[in-house]
Scaffold this motif. Structure first.
Motif, PDB file in Angstrom:
ATOM      1  N   ARG A  39      23.587 -36.741 -40.521  1.00 38.94           N
ATOM      2  CA  ARG A  39      24.037 -35.620 -41.351  1.00 38.94           C
ATOM      3  C   ARG A  39      24.795 -36.108 -42.590  1.00 38.94           C
ATOM      4  O   ARG A  39      24.609 -35.601 -43.689  1.00 38.94           O
ATOM      5  CB  ARG A  39      24.925 -34.683 -40.532  1.00 38.94           C
ATOM      6  CG  ARG A  39      24.157 -33.819 -39.578  1.00 38.94           C
ATOM      7  CD  ARG A  39      25.074 -32.789 -38.904  1.00 38.94           C
ATOM      8  NE  ARG A  39      24.396 -32.208 -37.781  1.00 38.94           N
ATOM      9  CZ  ARG A  39      24.498 -32.638 -36.522  1.00 38.94           C
ATOM     10  NH1 ARG A  39      25.270 -33.665 -36.224  1.00 38.94           N
ATOM     11  NH2 ARG A  39      23.827 -32.060 -35.553  1.00 38.94           N
ATOM     12  N   GLU A  42      22.257 -37.667 -45.026  1.00 41.84           N
ATOM     13  CA  GLU A  42      21.442 -36.618 -45.654  1.00 41.84           C
ATOM     14  C   GLU A  42      22.250 -35.880 -46.718  1.00 41.84           C
ATOM     15  O   GLU A  42      21.757 -35.625 -47.818  1.00 41.84           O
ATOM     16  CB  GLU A  42      20.944 -35.656 -44.558  1.00 41.84           C
ATOM     17  CG  GLU A  42      19.879 -34.693 -45.017  1.00 41.84           C
ATOM     18  CD  GLU A  42      20.410 -33.298 -45.277  1.00 41.84           C
ATOM     19  OE1 GLU A  42      19.599 -32.438 -45.618  1.00 41.84           O
ATOM     20  OE2 GLU A  42      21.631 -33.071 -45.152  1.00 41.84           O
ATOM     21  N   ASP A  59      14.676 -26.554 -48.604  1.00 42.14           N
ATOM     22  CA  ASP A  59      15.716 -26.971 -47.664  1.00 42.14           C
ATOM     23  C   ASP A  59      15.124 -26.863 -46.267  1.00 42.14           C
ATOM     24  O   ASP A  59      14.827 -25.767 -45.804  1.00 42.14           O
ATOM     25  CB  ASP A  59      16.934 -26.067 -47.802  1.00 42.14           C
ATOM     26  CG  ASP A  59      18.116 -26.556 -46.987  1.00 42.14           C
ATOM     27  OD1 ASP A  59      17.922 -27.386 -46.069  1.00 42.14           O
ATOM     28  OD2 ASP A  59      19.238 -26.104 -47.268  1.00 42.14           O
ATOM     29  N   ASN A  61      16.505 -28.081 -43.332  1.00 35.65           N
ATOM     30  CA  ASN A  61      17.426 -28.205 -42.204  1.00 35.65           C
ATOM     31  C   ASN A  61      17.258 -27.020 -41.263  1.00 35.65           C
ATOM     32  O   ASN A  61      17.257 -25.872 -41.689  1.00 35.65           O
ATOM     33  CB  ASN A  61      18.873 -28.272 -42.691  1.00 35.65           C
ATOM     34  CG  ASN A  61      19.211 -29.592 -43.342  1.00 35.65           C
ATOM     35  OD1 ASN A  61      18.384 -30.486 -43.426  1.00 35.65           O
ATOM     36  ND2 ASN A  61      20.436 -29.712 -43.807  1.00 35.65           N
ATOM     37  N   ASP A  68      18.706 -30.945 -34.007  1.00 36.39           N
ATOM     38  CA  ASP A  68      18.648 -30.519 -35.404  1.00 36.39           C
ATOM     39  C   ASP A  68      17.611 -31.341 -36.132  1.00 36.39           C
ATOM     40  O   ASP A  68      17.464 -32.536 -35.890  1.00 36.39           O
ATOM     41  CB  ASP A  68      19.998 -30.734 -36.098  1.00 36.39           C
ATOM     42  CG  ASP A  68      21.080 -29.809 -35.588  1.00 36.39           C
ATOM     43  OD1 ASP A  68      20.742 -28.725 -35.084  1.00 36.39           O
ATOM     44  OD2 ASP A  68      22.260 -30.180 -35.693  1.00 36.39           O
ATOM     45  N   LEU A  70      16.648 -32.463 -39.925  1.00 34.49           N
ATOM     46  CA  LEU A  70      17.192 -32.507 -41.277  1.00 34.49           C
ATOM     47  C   LEU A  70      16.080 -32.798 -42.265  1.00 34.49           C
ATOM     48  O   LEU A  70      15.151 -33.546 -41.962  1.00 34.49           O
ATOM     49  CB  LEU A  70      18.252 -33.611 -41.379  1.00 34.49           C
ATOM     50  CG  LEU A  70      19.425 -33.519 -40.412  1.00 34.49           C
ATOM     51  CD1 LEU A  70      20.349 -34.712 -40.581  1.00 34.49           C
ATOM     52  CD2 LEU A  70      20.183 -32.222 -40.607  1.00 34.49           C
ATOM     53  N   GLY A  86      12.439 -35.781 -44.365  1.00 33.34           N
ATOM     54  CA  GLY A  86      12.250 -34.885 -43.241  1.00 33.34           C
ATOM     55  C   GLY A  86      11.240 -35.333 -42.274  1.00 33.34           C
ATOM     56  O   GLY A  86      10.520 -36.232 -42.380  1.00 33.34           O
TER      57      GLY A  86
END
Length: 86
Positions: A39, A42, A59, A61, A68, A70, A86
């Protein structure tokens, strides 16, 4: 780091662009990265692309099942170059 046509980490560099090449993709994965490190990294990339004038166009995410995911896409408004994570 300045987004451009080169990737020096693995020794890869595009010295010349060709008019008939419209897409180049390189995909790689690093396993077992702690979520907080992913995180933070990123977020740092997002800030950098924004600071040099690139535009966030996607986006990615989101939460997927038990983790999760990202990701994002930035575009250089001057050249149309795109960078996807990604």
């Amino acid at each position: 780091m300045t987004p451009e046509h080169s990737c020096y980490a693995g020794g890869f560099k595009i010295d010349e662009t060709l008019p008939d090449v419209v897409d180049f993709r390189l995909r790689w994965t690093i396993e077992d990265i702690p979520a907080d490190v992913a995180r933070t990294t990123e977020a740092r990339l997002r800030r950098h692309f924004t600071s040099v004038g690139w535009t966030l166009t996607h986006d990615g995410n989101r939460q997927v099942k038990d983790h999760d995911k990202l990701g994002f896409r930035f575009e250089d408004p001057a050249t149309g170059d795109k960078f996807d994570l990604g």
